[in-house]
Design a protein around this motif. Structure first.
Motif, PDB file in Angstrom:
ATOM      1  N   VAL A 194       0.844  -1.188   0.000  1.00 48.06           N
ATOM      2  CA  VAL A 194       0.000   0.000   0.000  1.00 48.06           C
ATOM      3  C   VAL A 194       0.884   1.246   0.000  1.00 48.06           C
ATOM      4  CG1 VAL A 194      -0.184   0.099   2.542  1.00 48.06           C
ATOM      5  CG2 VAL A 194      -1.987   1.116   1.117  1.00 48.06           C
ATOM      6  N   VAL A 195       0.442   2.227  -0.793  1.00 50.40           N
ATOM      7  CA  VAL A 195       1.083   3.545  -0.803  1.00 50.40           C
ATOM      8  C   VAL A 195       0.066   4.545  -0.276  1.00 50.40           C
ATOM      9  CG1 VAL A 195       2.120   5.358  -2.210  1.00 50.40           C
ATOM     10  CG2 VAL A 195       2.593   2.962  -2.730  1.00 50.40           C
ATOM     11  N   ILE A 196       0.408   5.213   0.807  1.00 50.14           N
ATOM     12  CA  ILE A 196      -0.475   6.208   1.410  1.00 50.14           C
ATOM     13  C   ILE A 196       0.017   7.581   0.978  1.00 50.14           C
ATOM     14  CG2 ILE A 196      -1.357   7.149   3.579  1.00 50.14           C
ATOM     15  CD1 ILE A 196      -0.850   4.350   4.790  1.00 50.14           C
ATOM     16  N   PRO A 197      -0.768   8.316   0.178  1.00 47.68           N
ATOM     17  CA  PRO A 197      -0.283   9.584  -0.392  1.00 47.68           C
ATOM     18  C   PRO A 197      -0.144  10.682   0.655  1.00 47.68           C
ATOM     19  CG  PRO A 197      -2.596   9.259  -0.929  1.00 47.68           C
ATOM     20  CD  PRO A 197      -2.139   7.996  -0.254  1.00 47.68           C
ATOM     21  N   GLU A 198       0.569  11.746   0.273  1.00 44.78           N
ATOM     22  CA  GLU A 198       0.862  12.815   1.228  1.00 44.78           C
ATOM     23  C   GLU A 198      -0.367  13.644   1.581  1.00 44.78           C
ATOM     24  OE1 GLU A 198       2.553  16.186  -1.902  1.00 44.78           O
ATOM     25  OE2 GLU A 198       3.937  15.030  -0.679  1.00 44.78           O
ATOM     26  N   SER A 199      -1.442  13.494   0.834  1.00 41.94           N
ATOM     27  CA  SER A 199      -2.678  14.203   1.175  1.00 41.94           C
ATOM     28  C   SER A 199      -3.300  13.681   2.462  1.00 41.94           C
ATOM     29  CB  SER A 199      -3.688  14.056   0.030  1.00 41.94           C
ATOM     30  OG  SER A 199      -3.938  12.685  -0.253  1.00 41.94           O
ATOM     31  N   VAL A 200      -2.990  12.423   2.816  1.00 39.30           N
ATOM     32  CA  VAL A 200      -3.595  11.807   4.007  1.00 39.30           C
ATOM     33  C   VAL A 200      -2.962  12.395   5.265  1.00 39.30           C
ATOM     34  CG1 VAL A 200      -3.945   9.659   5.298  1.00 39.30           C
ATOM     35  CG2 VAL A 200      -4.156   9.663   2.798  1.00 39.30           C
ATOM     36  N   THR A 201      -3.810  12.933   6.134  1.00 45.00           N
ATOM     37  CA  THR A 201      -3.333  13.483   7.409  1.00 45.00           C
ATOM     38  C   THR A 201      -3.823  12.679   8.607  1.00 45.00           C
ATOM     39  OG1 THR A 201      -5.215  15.014   7.502  1.00 45.00           O
ATOM     40  CG2 THR A 201      -3.187  15.821   6.478  1.00 45.00           C
ATOM     41  N   ILE A 202      -4.840  11.861   8.396  1.00 43.20           N
ATOM     42  CA  ILE A 202      -5.386  11.040   9.482  1.00 43.20           C
ATOM     43  C   ILE A 202      -5.366   9.578   9.047  1.00 43.20           C
ATOM     44  CG2 ILE A 202      -7.408  10.523  10.898  1.00 43.20           C
ATOM     45  CD1 ILE A 202      -8.266  13.449  10.532  1.00 43.20           C
ATOM     46  N   LEU A 203      -4.681   8.751   9.833  1.00 47.84           N
ATOM     47  CA  LEU A 203      -4.623   7.314   9.608  1.00 47.84           C
ATOM     48  C   LEU A 203      -5.137   6.652  10.879  1.00 47.84           C
ATOM     49  CD1 LEU A 203      -3.776   4.980   7.743  1.00 47.84           C
ATOM     50  CD2 LEU A 203      -1.480   5.132   8.730  1.00 47.84           C
ATOM     51  N   GLY A 204      -6.322   6.080  10.817  1.00 48.73           N
ATOM     52  CA  GLY A 204      -7.010   5.610  12.010  1.00 48.73           C
ATOM     53  C   GLY A 204      -6.368   4.404  12.668  1.00 48.73           C
ATOM     54  N   ASP A 205      -6.664   4.229  13.947  1.00 48.06           N
ATOM     55  CA  ASP A 205      -6.214   3.061  14.696  1.00 48.06           C
ATOM     56  C   ASP A 205      -6.703   1.783  14.000  1.00 48.06           C
ATOM     57  OD1 ASP A 205      -5.260   4.895  16.512  1.00 48.06           O
ATOM     58  OD2 ASP A 205      -6.875   4.577  17.975  1.00 48.06           O
ATOM     59  N   TYR A 206      -5.873   0.755  14.046  1.00 47.38           N
ATOM     60  CA  TYR A 206      -6.196  -0.556  13.472  1.00 47.38           C
ATOM     61  C   TYR A 206      -6.415  -0.505  11.952  1.00 47.38           C
ATOM     62  CZ  TYR A 206      -7.214  -2.235  18.273  1.00 47.38           C
ATOM     63  OH  TYR A 206      -7.146  -2.583  19.599  1.00 47.38           O
ATOM     64  N   ALA A 207      -5.984   0.550  11.277  1.00 47.30           N
ATOM     65  CA  ALA A 207      -6.324   0.731   9.861  1.00 47.30           C
ATOM     66  C   ALA A 207      -5.923  -0.464   9.005  1.00 47.30           C
ATOM     67  CB  ALA A 207      -5.683   2.006   9.319  1.00 47.30           C
ATOM     68  N   PHE A 208      -4.734  -1.041   9.261  1.00 46.86           N
ATOM     69  CA  PHE A 208      -4.259  -2.186   8.480  1.00 46.86           C
ATOM     70  C   PHE A 208      -3.939  -3.380   9.393  1.00 46.86           C
ATOM     71  CE2 PHE A 208      -3.481   1.510   5.856  1.00 46.86           C
ATOM     72  CZ  PHE A 208      -3.908   1.089   4.608  1.00 46.86           C
ATOM     73  N   TYR A 209      -4.606  -3.432  10.505  1.00 44.83           N
ATOM     74  CA  TYR A 209      -4.408  -4.524  11.458  1.00 44.83           C
ATOM     75  C   TYR A 209      -4.691  -5.874  10.799  1.00 44.83           C
ATOM     76  CZ  TYR A 209      -5.249  -7.312  15.723  1.00 44.83           C
ATOM     77  OH  TYR A 209      -5.220  -8.271  16.706  1.00 44.83           O
ATOM     78  N   ASP A 210      -3.813  -6.844  11.042  1.00 46.50           N
ATOM     79  CA  ASP A 210      -4.020  -8.219  10.603  1.00 46.50           C
ATOM     80  C   ASP A 210      -4.049  -8.367   9.085  1.00 46.50           C
ATOM     81  OD1 ASP A 210      -4.162 -10.866  11.426  1.00 46.50           O
ATOM     82  OD2 ASP A 210      -6.343 -10.930  11.341  1.00 46.50           O
ATOM     83  N   CYS A 211      -3.397  -7.454   8.372  1.00 46.40           N
ATOM     84  CA  CYS A 211      -3.189  -7.634   6.925  1.00 46.40           C
ATOM     85  C   CYS A 211      -1.925  -8.481   6.797  1.00 46.40           C
ATOM     86  CB  CYS A 211      -3.042  -6.294   6.222  1.00 46.40           C
ATOM     87  SG  CYS A 211      -4.555  -5.309   6.191  1.00 46.40           S
ATOM     88  N   ASN A 212      -2.081  -9.776   6.983  1.00 39.68           N
ATOM     89  CA  ASN A 212      -0.910 -10.607   7.225  1.00 39.68           C
ATOM     90  C   ASN A 212      -0.136 -11.002   5.980  1.00 39.68           C
ATOM     91  OD1 ASN A 212      -2.642 -12.632   6.287  1.00 39.68           O
ATOM     92  ND2 ASN A 212      -3.190 -13.272   8.365  1.00 39.68           N
ATOM     93  N   ASN A 213      -0.529 -10.500   4.804  1.00 41.74           N
ATOM     94  CA  ASN A 213       0.300 -10.655   3.607  1.00 41.74           C
ATOM     95  C   ASN A 213       0.903  -9.338   3.144  1.00 41.74           C
ATOM     96  OD1 ASN A 213       0.534 -13.431   2.646  1.00 41.74           O
ATOM     97  ND2 ASN A 213      -1.693 -13.396   2.580  1.00 41.74           N
ATOM     98  N   LEU A 214       0.688  -8.293   3.919  1.00 41.91           N
ATOM     99  CA  LEU A 214       1.260  -6.987   3.592  1.00 41.91           C
ATOM    100  C   LEU A 214       2.777  -7.057   3.733  1.00 41.91           C
ATOM    101  CD1 LEU A 214       0.123  -4.174   2.841  1.00 41.91           C
ATOM    102  CD2 LEU A 214       0.289  -3.580   5.264  1.00 41.91           C
TER     103      LEU A 214
END
Length: 437
Positions: A194-214
């Motif tokens: 995943v690429v999170i662009p610079e426009s993002v200012t808020i990344l919530g808790d647990y956002a990518f939790y348990d993405c176990n192939n990341l």
């Protein structure tokens, strides 16, 4: 009696076995295998193709396809030869459910509706309404979803928007998105990059939790904090790129990322939270930036491949068991500005041989150096006023303490009655003589 001393240690140990799992995914869908991996590195090897049959690795996405721009992926042979191929544009989907926003001119994607696409291209306009958001739980548990393209009109990805989309392998987040909600991609177990662009200012808790192939995560400038459990339990995550501007790493942000090998904290980080890197047992080195002031409880618990650590002088507080069970740690430098060696702070570091406690430290708490089997040298400053219980238990190679003060100063230190329980310390070497125990 020892139960009084072991509360912090037992809390951390139990936390490492009992993960907080507030949300579960009980469905019968089985994630499909994918060969796509996001690739953000550079190829430095020169091809050497003479007398060589190429054996290429997995295809890795270098640019995700959108609804208007083709993507690209690459695969590389061990000799350095590479192949690239285009990823086709994802067509805009029809039939998606939406609700009209209060302004009367924009809308929010509410769900899959009648759409049957496995590759969903969210349109920028639906029935004349500009799409500006993806609602909470919009695609939750939609097991057929493999790819999604978020258009450049969307600013908000809601909470649980793609929760448990177990076959989602690729997501294109446009540079208009400013907020990714809590648990937005939790348990997207087929997502590889995943690429999170610079426009993002808020990344919530647990956002990518348990993405176990990341495997790879690239975060652009804009985010100032990595929230709680954001990438926790991503046990195949290897590389994370963090930008300048981030000031805090939240509690358990990268806990249980057991294959994490490469992460560099920017100099702007001030706080490393409780259990932030717990069980990251592939980390072989870690640099704590000079601006960090606080390291939380169990922050590096069981990072058992770390061999050395420097706690910079900017740090004023280190939590209990922060470096406990760092089994291969041989060298640690402690900040001159902390006042307390906290409970179990460096316990069960089996290969640690020497510790110098800096001047200014006043307290050594319970079990601080328990089970440091190879510890042979400990230097204690004359600023110490308290030594807790069972501090050196089972650290049996430590036979004396170098005390940088007089015998009278040592005797004046308040000590728990079992401070030297179950250890081999026989003498205290002071500046004006030796105290035999």
């Amino acid at each position: 009696m020892k139960k009084l001393f072991k509360n912090v240690f037992l809390w951390c140990l139990s936390a490492s076995f009992c993960m907080i799992f507030l949300t579960s995914c009980h469905n019968n869908e089985t994630p499909e295998n994918t060969s796509d991996t996001f690739y953000t590195g550079e190829i430095n090897q020169k091809p050497n193709t003479e007398n060589h049959t190429h054996t290429f690795g997995k295809w890795m996405v270098t640019r995700a396809a959108s609804c208007s721009v083709v993507g690209e992926e690459i695969r590389i042979c061990e000799c350095g030869e590479k192949e690239t191929r285009e990823l086709p544009i994802v067509k805009e989907s029809s039939g998606l459910a939406y609700t009209v926003n209060a302004d009367g001119i924009s809308c929010t994607i509410a769900g899959i509706g009648t759409c049957k696409d496995m590759e969903v291209g969210i349109p920028s306009v639906l029935d004349g309404y500009t799409v500006t958001a993806i609602a909470n739980s919009a695609f939750e548990r939609y097991g057929n979803l493999k790819k999604v393209v978020i258009p450049d009109t969307v600013t908000t990805i809601g909470e649980r928007a793609f929760f448990c989309c177990v076959n989602l392998a690729s997501v294109y987040i446009s540079e208009s998105v400013t907020s990714i909600g809590q648990r937005a991609f939790l348990n997207c177990s087929n997502l590889t990059g995943v690429v999170i662009p610079e426009s993002v200012t808020i990344l919530g808790d647990y956002a990518f939790y348990d993405c176990n192939n990341l495997i790879n995560v690239a975060i652009s400038e804009g985010i100032t904090a990595i929230g709680e459990y954001t990438f926790s339990n991503c046990d195949n995550l290897e590389t994370v790129s963090l930008p300048n501007g981030i000031t805090s790493i939240g509690n358990s942000a990268f806990s249980y990322c057991m294959n994490l090998k490469n992460i560099s904290l920017p100099d702007t980080v001030i706080t490393i939270g409780d259990e932030a890197f717990l069980d990251c047992n592939s980390l072989t080195s870690f640099v704590i930036p000079d601006q960090v002031t606080t390291i939380g409880i169990c922050a590096f618990f069981r990072c058992n491949q770390l061999t050395s650590i420097v706690i910079p002088d900017s740090v004023t507080s280190v939590g209990g068991a922060a470096f406990s069970y760092c089994e291969n740690l041989t060298d640690i430098v402690i900040s001159k500005n902390i006042k307390t060696i906290s409970a179990n702070m460096i316990s069960d570091c089996y290969n640690l041989t020497s510790v110098i406690i800096p001047d200014g430290v006043t307290h050594i708490d319970d079990l601080a150096f328990i089970n440091c089997n190879k510890l042979e040298r400990l230097v204690v400053p004359n600023s110490i006023t308290w030594i807790g219980g069972c501090v050196f238990e089972n650290s049996n190679n430590l036979t004396d303490i170098e005390f940088r003060g007089t015998m009278a100063q040592w005797e004046a230190i308040e000590k728990y009655e079992e401070w030297n329980n179950s250890c081999s310390i026989k003498k205290i070497i002071c500046t004006d003589g030796t105290i035999n125990l």
